[in-house]
Design a protein around this motif. Structure first.
Motif, PDB file in Angstrom:
ATOM      1  N   GLU A 182       0.830  -1.208   0.000  1.00 55.59           N
ATOM      2  CA  GLU A 182       0.000   0.000   0.000  1.00 55.59           C
ATOM      3  C   GLU A 182       0.862   1.256   0.000  1.00 55.59           C
ATOM      4  N   ALA A 183       1.945   1.226   0.783  1.00 57.87           N
ATOM      5  CA  ALA A 183       2.848   2.379   0.807  1.00 57.87           C
ATOM      6  C   ALA A 183       3.395   2.635  -0.589  1.00 57.87           C
ATOM      7  N   GLY A 184       3.677   1.563  -1.326  1.00 59.74           N
ATOM      8  CA  GLY A 184       4.161   1.701  -2.697  1.00 59.74           C
ATOM      9  C   GLY A 184       3.174   2.465  -3.562  1.00 59.74           C
ATOM     10  N   TYR A 185       1.881   2.129  -3.428  1.00 64.64           N
ATOM     11  CA  TYR A 185       0.861   2.852  -4.199  1.00 64.64           C
ATOM     12  C   TYR A 185       0.712   4.274  -3.681  1.00 64.64           C
ATOM     13  N   ASP A 186       0.692   4.399  -2.348  1.00 57.54           N
ATOM     14  CA  ASP A 186       0.444   5.693  -1.722  1.00 57.54           C
ATOM     15  C   ASP A 186       1.483   6.727  -2.147  1.00 57.54           C
ATOM     16  N   LEU A 187       2.720   6.260  -2.360  1.00 58.13           N
ATOM     17  CA  LEU A 187       3.791   7.189  -2.727  1.00 58.13           C
ATOM     18  C   LEU A 187       3.868   7.382  -4.233  1.00 58.13           C
TER      19      LEU A 187
ATOM     20  N   VAL B  82      -2.132  13.221  -1.147  1.00 54.13           N
ATOM     21  CA  VAL B  82      -1.958  12.914   0.274  1.00 54.13           C
ATOM     22  C   VAL B  82      -1.003  11.748   0.384  1.00 54.13           C
ATOM     23  N   ASN B  83      -0.231  11.717   1.444  1.00 56.22           N
ATOM     24  CA  ASN B  83       0.631  10.568   1.701  1.00 56.22           C
ATOM     25  C   ASN B  83       0.384  10.100   3.112  1.00 56.22           C
ATOM     26  N   MET B  84       0.779   8.877   3.357  1.00 53.93           N
ATOM     27  CA  MET B  84       0.408   8.258   4.622  1.00 53.93           C
ATOM     28  C   MET B  84       1.640   7.649   5.291  1.00 53.93           C
ATOM     29  N   VAL B  85       1.732   7.880   6.598  1.00 59.42           N
ATOM     30  CA  VAL B  85       2.736   7.191   7.406  1.00 59.42           C
ATOM     31  C   VAL B  85       1.998   6.037   8.074  1.00 59.42           C
ATOM     32  N   PHE B  86       2.392   4.810   7.732  1.00 64.52           N
ATOM     33  CA  PHE B  86       1.634   3.654   8.183  1.00 64.52           C
ATOM     34  C   PHE B  86       1.944   3.308   9.632  1.00 64.52           C
ATOM     35  N   ARG B 146      11.304   8.920  11.649  1.00 65.37           N
ATOM     36  CA  ARG B 146      11.607  10.161  10.927  1.00 65.37           C
ATOM     37  C   ARG B 146      11.812   9.895   9.445  1.00 65.37           C
ATOM     38  N   VAL B 147      12.431   8.741   9.121  1.00 62.09           N
ATOM     39  CA  VAL B 147      12.612   8.411   7.700  1.00 62.09           C
ATOM     40  C   VAL B 147      11.254   8.208   7.037  1.00 62.09           C
ATOM     41  N   ALA B 148      10.328   7.550   7.755  1.00 61.27           N
ATOM     42  CA  ALA B 148       8.993   7.324   7.188  1.00 61.27           C
ATOM     43  C   ALA B 148       8.305   8.652   6.900  1.00 61.27           C
ATOM     44  N   ILE B 149       8.484   9.621   7.784  1.00 62.17           N
ATOM     45  CA  ILE B 149       7.882  10.935   7.556  1.00 62.17           C
ATOM     46  C   ILE B 149       8.593  11.643   6.398  1.00 62.17           C
ATOM     47  N   ALA B 150       9.926  11.533   6.380  1.00 64.78           N
ATOM     48  CA  ALA B 150      10.691  12.176   5.303  1.00 64.78           C
ATOM     49  C   ALA B 150      10.298  11.599   3.943  1.00 64.78           C
ATOM     50  N   ARG B 151      10.052  10.282   3.892  1.00 63.76           N
ATOM     51  CA  ARG B 151       9.702   9.632   2.636  1.00 63.76           C
ATOM     52  C   ARG B 151       8.423  10.228   2.053  1.00 63.76           C
ATOM     53  N   CYS B 152       7.506  10.633   2.946  1.00 67.73           N
ATOM     54  CA  CYS B 152       6.284  11.282   2.479  1.00 67.73           C
ATOM     55  C   CYS B 152       6.519  12.766   2.198  1.00 67.73           C
ATOM     56  N   MET B 153       7.229  13.437   3.111  1.00 69.65           N
ATOM     57  CA  MET B 153       7.345  14.887   3.008  1.00 69.65           C
ATOM     58  C   MET B 153       8.156  15.338   1.803  1.00 69.65           C
ATOM     59  N   VAL B 154       9.046  14.480   1.316  1.00 70.22           N
ATOM     60  CA  VAL B 154       9.856  14.841   0.165  1.00 70.22           C
ATOM     61  C   VAL B 154       8.964  15.060  -1.062  1.00 70.22           C
ATOM     62  N   LEU B 155       7.761  14.469  -1.022  1.00 67.99           N
ATOM     63  CA  LEU B 155       6.827  14.631  -2.145  1.00 67.99           C
ATOM     64  C   LEU B 155       5.964  15.878  -1.992  1.00 67.99           C
ATOM     65  N   GLU B 156       6.147  16.606  -0.888  1.00 62.84           N
ATOM     66  CA  GLU B 156       5.385  17.810  -0.610  1.00 62.84           C
ATOM     67  C   GLU B 156       3.884  17.610  -0.766  1.00 62.84           C
ATOM     68  N   PRO B 157       3.309  16.668  -0.002  1.00 61.41           N
ATOM     69  CA  PRO B 157       1.868  16.436  -0.113  1.00 61.41           C
ATOM     70  C   PRO B 157       1.082  17.579   0.506  1.00 61.41           C
ATOM     71  N   GLU B 158      -0.188  17.713   0.087  1.00 62.93           N
ATOM     72  CA  GLU B 158      -1.055  18.726   0.696  1.00 62.93           C
ATOM     73  C   GLU B 158      -1.377  18.321   2.126  1.00 62.93           C
ATOM     74  N   VAL B 159      -1.572  17.017   2.307  1.00 64.32           N
ATOM     75  CA  VAL B 159      -1.977  16.512   3.619  1.00 64.32           C
ATOM     76  C   VAL B 159      -1.150  15.266   3.926  1.00 64.32           C
ATOM     77  N   LEU B 160      -0.639  15.195   5.137  1.00 63.67           N
ATOM     78  CA  LEU B 160       0.058  13.982   5.568  1.00 63.67           C
ATOM     79  C   LEU B 160      -0.816  13.249   6.575  1.00 63.67           C
TER      80      LEU B 160
END
Lengths: 287, 368
Positions: A182-187, B82-86, B146-160
């Protein structure tokens, strides 16, 4: 440490006996047999004639290469068919249907290989089920022979090996956390890139161990090529069989055996090198 | 920041049914740009379902989800801003840290040099520069976070979206990460939507918290409002600690209701639409209760009684006293004031307790 007790050696004994008596000893004997040649009845001299015969006789070398290539092909086809099946069982099917599907892959293996192969003969032969069905539909105006060719043999090889690919693949795919997919799709990944960058790298140990088992089974298969293959689909194991049993030329047969062992070792080694896997990792089901 | 006033995330009448079960029922909320919004609820209340609908892994049965004013219904997860931290972070174990962070950029077709630059930059911002070549398995729990958050934030999502990301950490680290998450949110200036069952996490970090129960939002508000002015009995009981009694309104006089608890205490609470004979739940926070040596010290309280100490629960600044009311036999949990004199209370000691009318939170029982 004051030496190990009697119990340790008793536990070790079956392993040592099995390795020594059933694997190492016969191979040493085979090696000696393959390295001699008969000059007169009951009179042998050491020589490399058997290996020379293998290299110089086109029938032998062609059959050998054909067998190796066809086995690789059978392995690839098995992988391509088994991957989606395993993915479905491991990731998409839930609960009872998952167990049921897995069992359905297993059930055919409760009957002997001979019976399973004979099942294909009933389906594919000239007077068989498929031929009859096509005629009944009007798609064919005369009986069609679908047996005794490379395609039928390949079908048999793939069918015989399927379970040995599905089991390791399902196991490794099950160990992949759904959230990672899911993370793969989400990103931003598409189905294809998730498969290529996440699912396949994760499943690699399972893919490699499945491929090794299927390849070795195909290479050493005797029954399927004999029953389903035609005159043109001579399998290397059939050559070995005829040298040992029909021609009673144990020396050449033993040499052939070693060539086959060499080929399978080489190809397994190259698969491992190409995929960057080690035998320990793949056989440990890729934890 | 865009000039228009559309909130970053808005849900309208969001509903999700699984067969006969309604997991999320008619939920409305909007999250202004750059804020930290939490959804707080017990497990199984439907908060993960909301999260998965926003991320795009589930389609709502009805209602709408808008991001920056545009509906994202029907947009697949890989196309949503949007990106998600699982919950368990779901870092890719087959890749190193830099490859993990660069994954999303590679999917967008960003040039290699640019990926390297932005990956380095985001590692800098999470204060882990130079760990790009490390394997995920070599990182500590907090670093992974922090890496999980960085992995999302690098994409500059509107909402995390963050799905209980601190659940797997030990207590000390969790406390530290709470503060760190809040400062990361300020650093990236992005809207965070955080779901948790831990009220401590929600209260400390959030600008606004929605308390959720059985598929509905019970109340949305700032942490302070939820704590001091809970709208429902569920919120009063779930957020913060409270002494709880059930009882019946015996008399309403002006703006004061007199409540008789089942155990026999007589309390006074703000009337707020209560009627005589209503069944009610009454909540009093432990720290709202004053404690004193005798009745003279409790003159200004709406309720006061003489009680006996049954246990002293010493825990530094969070010490508590358990006292028993001799008339009703109910046990009351009282926070121990840090100021003078009570550190030596012992089991069996007699003290006077009391609290004001306003601090008696009283809710009519709905289901009866």
């Amino acid at each position: 440490m004051t030496g190990r007790g009697l119990g340790f050696y008793l536990l070790l004994a079956p392993l040592v006996l099995w390795l020594g008596l059933l694997i190492i000893l016969p191979h040493i004997d085979m090696a000696i047999v393959s390295l001699r040649t008969r000059v007169a009845p009951r009179e042998y001299v050491p020589s490399l004639d058997n290996y020379a015969a293998f290299i110089t006789e086109p029938l032998y070398i062609v059959t050998f290469l054909r067998t190796a290539i066809m086995s690789v092909l059978a392995t690839v086809i098995t992988l391509i068919i088994a991957f989606p099946i395993s993915y479905y069982i491991a990731k998409i099917a839930k609960g009872r249907s998952q167990a049921a599907l897995f069992l359905m892959c297993l059930i055919p293996f409760w009957v002997s290989e001979l019976v399973r192969t004979f099942g294909w003969i009933i389906l594919l032969r000239e007077t068989g089920v498929i031929s009859g069905f096509l005629q009944w539909l009007g798609l064919a105006d005369q009986p069609i022979e679908m047996l005794y060719n490379d395609a039928a043999m390949m079908l048999g090889l793939v069918y015989t090996s399927m379970l040995f690919m599905v089991v390791p693949l399902t196991t490794t795919l099950e160990s992949l956390d759904d959230a990672v997919i899911e993370a793969g799709y989400d990103l931003g990944g598409s189905g294809f890139s998730v498969l290529r960058e996440i699912v396949i790298p994760h499943a690699m140990p399972g893919i490699v161990s499945g491929c090794i088992v299927v390849f070795m089974l195909s290479l050493g298969n005797y029954l399927t090529p004999t029953m389903l293959g035609g005159k043109g689909s001579l399998w290397f194991t059939e050559l070995i069989y005829s040298q040992f049993i029909v021609r009673f030329n144990w020396e050449l047969g033993a040499a052939f055996g070693f060539c086959l062992l060499g080929a399978s070792s080489l190809i397994v080694w190259s698969i491992l090198r190409l995929t960057g896997q080690t035998l320990e990792r793949t056989m440990g089901e890729g934890k | 920041m865009s000039a228009d006033s559309a909130p970053d995330l808005e849900c309208r009448g969001l509903t999700k049914r699984f067969g006969d079960i309604t997991a999320v029922k008619d939920v409305d909320f909007s999250v202004p740009a750059g804020s930290f919004f939490s959804i707080l609820g017990p497990s199984g209340c439907g908060k993960t379902t909301i999260m998965r609908m926003i991320a795009g892994f589930l389609e709502p049965s009805s209602g709408d989800i808008l991001i920056r004013g545009r509906s994202v219904l029907g947009v697949p997860p890989n196309k949503r801003p949007v990106n998600m931290v699982f919950q368990h972070l779901a870092l890719f174990p087959m890749m190193n840290v830099a490859e993990n962070i660069g994954y999303g950029l590679r999917r967008q077709g960003v040039a290699k040099a640019e990926i390297t630059r932005r990956t380095g930059e985001v590692l800098e911002r999470i204060s882990l520069p130079g760990i790009g070549a490390r394997k995920v398995s070599e990182l500590s729990g907090g670093q992974r976070q922090r890496v999980a958050i960085a992995r999302c934030m690098v994409l500059e999502p509107e909402v995390l979206l963050l799905d209980e990301p601190l659940g797997a950490l030990d207590l000390k680290l969790r406390e530290k990460m709470k503060i760190e998450l809040k400062s990361l949110q300020a650093e990236f200036d992005t809207t965070f939507v955080y779901i948790t069952h831990d009220q401590g996490e929600a209260l400390v970090m959030s600008d606004a918290v929605a308390v959720m129960n059985a598929g509905r939002f019970e109340q949305i508000g700032a942490a302070r409002d939820l704590y001091y002015r809970p709208a429902t009995a569920f919120v009063a009981g779930f957020v913060g600690e409270a002494n709880r009694w059930s009882g019946r309104v015996t008399r309403v006089e002006g703006d004061t209701a007199e409540v008789q608890t089942d155990a026999g205490l007589t309390l006074r609470a703000p009337a707020d639409g209560l009627k005589t004979n209503d069944k009610v739940s009454v909540f009093v926070r432990p720290e709202a209760i004053s404690i004193g040596p005798d009745a003279a010290a409790m003159q200004d309280q709406a309720f006061g009684t003489k009680v006996q100490v049954t246990a002293m629960l010493f825990n530094g600044a969070n010490s508590r006293v358990l006292v028993r009311d001799p008339q009703s036999g109910s046990e009351i949990d009282v926070a121990l004031p840090q100021s003078a004199g009570f550190a030596n209370l012992d089991k069996g000691a007699e003290v006077q307790i009391g609290w004001t009318r306003e601090q008696t939170l009283c809710f009519a029982d709905t289901a009866s």
